[in-house]
Design a protein around this motif. Structure first.
Motif, PDB file in Angstrom:
ATOM      1  N   TYR A 408       0.845  -1.208   0.000  1.00 38.07           N
ATOM      2  CA  TYR A 408       0.000   0.000   0.000  1.00 38.07           C
ATOM      3  C   TYR A 408       0.874   1.249   0.000  1.00 38.07           C
ATOM      4  CZ  TYR A 408      -3.556   3.420   1.418  1.00 38.07           C
ATOM      5  OH  TYR A 408      -4.378   4.517   1.471  1.00 38.07           O
ATOM      6  N   SER A 409       1.928   1.246   0.824  1.00 37.45           N
ATOM      7  CA  SER A 409       2.785   2.430   0.927  1.00 37.45           C
ATOM      8  C   SER A 409       3.507   2.699  -0.390  1.00 37.45           C
ATOM      9  CB  SER A 409       3.797   2.260   2.065  1.00 37.45           C
ATOM     10  OG  SER A 409       4.728   1.217   1.774  1.00 37.45           O
ATOM     11  N   PHE A 410       3.905   1.640  -1.122  1.00 41.91           N
ATOM     12  CA  PHE A 410       4.535   1.831  -2.420  1.00 41.91           C
ATOM     13  C   PHE A 410       3.549   2.460  -3.409  1.00 41.91           C
ATOM     14  CE2 PHE A 410       8.696  -0.537  -3.074  1.00 41.91           C
ATOM     15  CZ  PHE A 410       9.029  -0.557  -1.728  1.00 41.91           C
ATOM     16  N   THR A 411       2.304   2.070  -3.328  1.00 38.59           N
ATOM     17  CA  THR A 411       1.282   2.529  -4.277  1.00 38.59           C
ATOM     18  C   THR A 411       0.738   3.902  -3.923  1.00 38.59           C
ATOM     19  OG1 THR A 411       0.620   0.193  -4.308  1.00 38.59           O
ATOM     20  CG2 THR A 411      -0.772   1.709  -5.528  1.00 38.59           C
ATOM     21  N   LEU A 449       6.915  -1.059  12.211  1.00 37.00           N
ATOM     22  CA  LEU A 449       6.476  -1.253  10.822  1.00 37.00           C
ATOM     23  C   LEU A 449       6.333   0.086  10.120  1.00 37.00           C
ATOM     24  CD1 LEU A 449       5.473  -2.955   8.473  1.00 37.00           C
ATOM     25  CD2 LEU A 449       3.190  -2.948   9.527  1.00 37.00           C
ATOM     26  N   LEU A 450       5.820   1.080  10.813  1.00 40.26           N
ATOM     27  CA  LEU A 450       5.669   2.404  10.212  1.00 40.26           C
ATOM     28  C   LEU A 450       7.050   2.985   9.858  1.00 40.26           C
ATOM     29  CD1 LEU A 450       3.046   3.903   9.608  1.00 40.26           C
ATOM     30  CD2 LEU A 450       3.404   5.264  11.662  1.00 40.26           C
ATOM     31  N   ARG A 451       8.025   2.775  10.729  1.00 41.09           N
ATOM     32  CA  ARG A 451       9.385   3.259  10.438  1.00 41.09           C
ATOM     33  C   ARG A 451       9.995   2.495   9.266  1.00 41.09           C
ATOM     34  NH1 ARG A 451      10.939   6.819  14.136  1.00 41.09           N
ATOM     35  NH2 ARG A 451       9.887   6.821  16.158  1.00 41.09           N
ATOM     36  N   ILE A 452       9.722   1.213   9.203  1.00 48.50           N
ATOM     37  CA  ILE A 452      10.231   0.411   8.087  1.00 48.50           C
ATOM     38  C   ILE A 452       9.644   0.899   6.768  1.00 48.50           C
ATOM     39  CG2 ILE A 452      10.077  -1.907   7.053  1.00 48.50           C
ATOM     40  CD1 ILE A 452      10.404  -2.993   9.948  1.00 48.50           C
ATOM     41  N   ILE A 453       8.339   1.188   6.776  1.00 45.63           N
ATOM     42  CA  ILE A 453       7.686   1.739   5.575  1.00 45.63           C
ATOM     43  C   ILE A 453       8.359   3.045   5.170  1.00 45.63           C
ATOM     44  CG2 ILE A 453       5.566   2.919   4.854  1.00 45.63           C
ATOM     45  CD1 ILE A 453       4.005   0.699   6.290  1.00 45.63           C
ATOM     46  N   ASN A 454       8.669   3.888   6.147  1.00 47.79           N
ATOM     47  CA  ASN A 454       9.331   5.159   5.867  1.00 47.79           C
ATOM     48  C   ASN A 454      10.706   4.937   5.237  1.00 47.79           C
ATOM     49  OD1 ASN A 454      10.189   8.117   7.877  1.00 47.79           O
ATOM     50  ND2 ASN A 454       9.531   7.942   5.767  1.00 47.79           N
ATOM     51  N   GLN A 455      11.446   3.950   5.751  1.00 51.90           N
ATOM     52  CA  GLN A 455      12.769   3.668   5.197  1.00 51.90           C
ATOM     53  C   GLN A 455      12.684   3.103   3.778  1.00 51.90           C
ATOM     54  OE1 GLN A 455      14.217   1.606   9.092  1.00 51.90           O
ATOM     55  NE2 GLN A 455      16.072   2.142   7.958  1.00 51.90           N
ATOM     56  N   LEU A 456      11.734   2.202   3.544  1.00 53.92           N
ATOM     57  CA  LEU A 456      11.617   1.562   2.235  1.00 53.92           C
ATOM     58  C   LEU A 456      11.163   2.540   1.156  1.00 53.92           C
ATOM     59  CD1 LEU A 456       9.980  -1.855   3.218  1.00 53.92           C
ATOM     60  CD2 LEU A 456      12.317  -1.481   2.399  1.00 53.92           C
ATOM     61  N   THR A 457      10.507   3.622   1.554  1.00 55.75           N
ATOM     62  CA  THR A 457      10.000   4.560   0.551  1.00 55.75           C
ATOM     63  C   THR A 457      10.756   5.887   0.538  1.00 55.75           C
ATOM     64  OG1 THR A 457       8.329   5.306   2.149  1.00 55.75           O
ATOM     65  CG2 THR A 457       7.661   3.616   0.557  1.00 55.75           C
ATOM     66  N   TRP A 458      11.287   6.299   1.683  1.00 58.40           N
ATOM     67  CA  TRP A 458      11.905   7.626   1.758  1.00 58.40           C
ATOM     68  C   TRP A 458      13.354   7.597   2.244  1.00 58.40           C
ATOM     69  CZ3 TRP A 458       9.888  11.073  -1.029  1.00 58.40           C
ATOM     70  CH2 TRP A 458      10.180  12.425  -0.881  1.00 58.40           C
ATOM     71  N   ASN A 459      13.822   6.407   2.602  1.00 59.62           N
ATOM     72  CA  ASN A 459      15.209   6.201   3.030  1.00 59.62           C
ATOM     73  C   ASN A 459      15.528   6.924   4.338  1.00 59.62           C
ATOM     74  OD1 ASN A 459      17.523   4.732   2.471  1.00 59.62           O
ATOM     75  ND2 ASN A 459      18.585   6.481   1.563  1.00 59.62           N
TER      76      ASN A 459
END
Length: 769
Positions: A408-411, A449-459
């Motif tokens: 979802y975060s990628f999309t 998980l929220l931090r991981i999403i941030n890293q995977l999309t915004w580094n």
């Protein structure tokens, strides 16, 4: 430079040539032409009396003014045409215009020589005027930004208008006249209604009986308030019950107009806020103008530039407290989606980010190598292995929630575009939610998980916003201001998701918060596609999470309710810390280019439905891209890969009612008459071991379709539930299946709804004057 008196503001072009300004009676020449057809924005009685009285026949259509805050085709009907029509009648505008006409023009209207019309279900923005004389064959077409008002032709109004006049252009005249008769005429209704004309004729007939009035030649109509109140009430009723219904039956407007009418108030709080904001902004600008000139001089002069600059700076921040400015600055992640700039040949995804110095935007996205894709997938797998290893009672089906959140975060940056391509009508747009909520228990790893999403999309892992600290605890109206700040974050123009941690339960349970933000925002998005940033948030599940039904309909909810093993917590923290050192957004940069390519391909199928649930899988193309990644990397698709949309809110709701029935079975009272069960929902109170808000939690969790009489079955002290459907839903045996009689017919409408309260006398006079 020319002075103001030298400027030509009413620009008239006559048969292609600029001419000196014509007088109004020359433009609307009643000596040369005797028939008049007009589509105009406004018409005032003085203008009609002065310039149009000598035409032997006139047909005047009052069109619409350009409207703000209107997004969809259905809103043009409900929020422009129908609203304007009802307001005009409620404010007695037709009556006032008719009464202001001269007695001879009133007679022209009553005799059908002058017709005033409007469109109660269409917005007419056309502006043209047709003059003709059938005896001489002369004709004239007038096009321009003018109305049938004195103001349109006043030289000193500081307004520019164009008037194009075409004399004896038979083809143009015939074209517009045919357009008027064939396209516009069918949607028109009399502006002066039959109710009004009957009242007027009745008064004239009474005047003729009065010898004194007849001797004085009194033929003018002036109606009393009681009569105009009655006319207004009758006309408003006729507009809805007759005019609108007739156009629906004739397929002039869509049959689903009634749905739009029912939903017309859904985003009203948003519009009200906009109006209030506009008012404040106008006040600020008015004061700025006032302060820009010397206050006491007989001939005020504009102040010097530096003073005005200081006043402008102060005005721009005057409406905000330091706390509000501080709250706004908490959102600092900007990713702008500009599809028109997309250039796939040059690997431009259409996404832009500010450069490091913040001086200009640069394209975002870069194709990854196979080895980089493989490394990224392995990093995600390492994250998932952490949950597998340390979460109590983990299963691959449970793990799908984590992977689904990542997809979802990628999309997310493209959701608004996908919504436009997947929606056949505005209602479909709600199937592509702009809100992802992770309902989780404490210690489940939701913030991680929220931090991981941030890293995977915004580094980075520093873009999270803590819901409870947007404003300090002691701030007045903290809840309202917090929701206002979140709305501001979502409306900065960025399409990168707002990552919000620890959303407090009141946001979902209280109508004024979740309905305002979730429901109103989604309604705006489906009617007016734009890049309003999605929101990805976490909230405490606490074994009783609930949302208002309208909020749930527009939210993607994933339940993360298993905790990390307390005994292994230290080891788990070290493990996930080490894994997070390997995370970056290389895969996301590649993904945006591939998703941009799919969005540019007209053959991409965006309407993919799950065969079991029937739900639109708005992440279907994302799933396929990730499957392609695994194939390119030579890796197997993992078992925790989500194949379709998860529906955790419905499952959570089902679970809650199943447990309630199994533990409180005696409180469900069966009614043979209609095969239903009555449940006293007021028993879910603290005295019986429930929380203070359990009543609303369970009421919200019960699907409307299971209730007798729909939404009415959910209201009040007793909830009435369809027995057969309820037991199918909770997955328990129906003990009444063998003995239940056929369902009784639905109660008569008179039994379902209370009698309508009578209106208070003088409503029109009090509300509309």
């Amino acid at each position: 430079m020319p002075s103001e008196s030298d400027l030509t503001k009413l620009h008239i072009v006559f048969n292609g040539q600029k001419t000196p300004p014509l007088k109004v009676n020359q433009l609307f020449d009643a000596r040369r032409f005797n028939r008049f057809t007009a589509i105009t924005g406004k018409a005032d009685a003085d203008f009609v009396n002065r310039y149009l009285s000598k035409f032997i026949q006139a047909d005047i259509v009052l069109g619409a003014s350009p409207a703000k805050h209107v997004n969809s085709a259905s809103e043009v009907i409900t929020k422009v045409a129908l609203t304007d029509a009802l307001l005009a009648v409620a404010n007695k505008k037709p009556v006032k215009l008719f009464e202001a006409l001269s007695s001879s023009n009133q007679a022209n209207v009553l005799n059908g020589l002058f017709k005033f019309e409007y469109a109660p279900a269409q917005a007419i923005y056309s502006r043209f005027y047709l003059l003709s004389n059938e005896e001489s064959g002369d004709c004239r077409v007038i096009l321009g930004s003018i109305d049938l008002t004195e103001e349109s032709f006043t030289k000193d109004r500081n307004q520019y208008s164009e008037v194009l006049v075409f004399d004896n252009d038979q083809r143009l005249f015939a074209n517009l006249l045919e357009h008027f008769k064939h396209d516009i005429k069918p949607v028109l209704r009399p502006y002066f209604s039959d109710n009004l004309l009957k009242a007027a004729q009745k008064q004239l007939d009474e005047s003729k009986k009065d010898q004194n009035a007849a001797a004085a030649g009194n033929n003018v109509v002036i109606l009393d308030n009681d009569t105009t109140d009655q006319v207004a009430a009758q006309d408003m009723t006729d507009i809805i019950s007759h005019d609108l219904q007739q156009q629906i039956d004739s397929a002039i407007i869509p049959h689903d107009t009634t749905i739009a009418m029912r939903n017309v108030t859904t985003d009203r709080s948003l519009v009200k806020e906009g109006i209030e904001r506009d008012t404040k902004q106008h006040d600020t600008i008015y004061n700025l103008q006032k302060l820009s000139v010397s206050p006491r001089a007989a001939k005020p002069k504009i102040k010097d530039r530096q003073k005005i600059y200081q006043q402008v700076k102060e005005a721009l921040v005057s409406g905000m407290t330091p706390q509000q400015r501080s709250a706004e600055k908490k959102y600092t992640t900007f990713l702008y989606d500009r599809p028109m700039e997309r250039n796939l040949v040059n690997n431009n995804s259409g996404l832009y980010v500010p450069n490091d110095a913040g001086t200009h935007p640069i394209p975002f996205g870069k194709l990854a190598t196979i080895s980089q894709i493989r490394d990224s997938l392995k990093s995600i797998d390492d994250v998932m292995k952490g949950y597998q290893r340390y979460v109590v009672d983990y299963s691959d089906n449970y793990g799908k929630r984590f992977y689904e959140a990542i997809m979802y975060s990628f999309t997310a940056p493209f959701l608004w575009e996908i919504r436009t391509k997947a929606s056949l009508n505005p209602e479909d747009g709600n199937d592509i939610p702009n809100f992802l909520i992770l309902g989780a228990t404490a210690g489940s790893g939701k913030s991680t998980l929220l931090r991981i999403i941030n890293q995977l999309t915004w580094n980075t892992d520093r873009s999270l916003i803590d819901f409870g600290t947007i404003y300090p605890t002691d701030v007045a109206q903290k809840k309202n201001k917090t929701v206002e700040a979140i709305e501001h974050y979502m409306r900065t123009g960025s399409s990168y998701p707002v990552l919000l941690d620890e959303i407090e339960p009141y946001f979902f349970q209280q109508d004024q918060y979740s309905r305002h933000l979730v429901v109103d925002t989604m309604n705006e998005l489906v009617n007016n596609p734009q890049a309003i940033a999605p929101l990805i948030g976490t909230t405490n599940y606490d074994s009783g999470f609930t949302m208002l039904r309208e909020t749930a309909r527009r939210t993607y909810y994933l339940q993360i309710d298993k905790v990390i093993d307390e005994k292994l917590k230290g080891e788990a923290n070290r493990y996930i810390y080490n894994v997070r050192q390997t995370l970056n957004n290389t895969l996301f940069k590649d993904f945006v280019l591939r998703m941009a390519s799919l969005l540019e391909d007209d053959e991409t199928p965006w309407r993919s439905f799950d065969p079991e649930t029937g739900r639109l899988d708005f992440l279907a193309q994302t799933r396929q891209l990730f499957r392609d990644y695994y194939k390119m990397a030579g890796l197997d698709v993992p078992e925790y890969f989500a194949d379709t949309i998860c529906d955790d809110f419905k499952e959570s709701s089902r679970n809650s009612w199943a447990k309630l029935y199994l533990t409180q079975e005696d409180d469900f009272k069966y009614r043979e008459s209609d095969d239903s069960m009555l449940f006293d929902i007021s028993k879910l109170n603290p005295a019986n071991g429930f929380t203070a808000d359990s009543i609303e939690k369970y009421r919200n969790a019960l699907p409307i379709e299971l209730c007798v009489n729909g939404i009415n079955g959910k209201r009040g002290k007793f909830v009435e539930i369809k027995a057969k459907e309820f037991f199918n839903w909770i997955g328990e045996r129906n003990p009444y299946a063998d003995e239940a009689p056929a369902a009784a017919p639905e109660p008569a409408k008179n039994d379902q709804q209370p009698a309508e309260k009578p209106k208070k006398k003088g409503f029109w006079a009090r509300l509309f004057g």
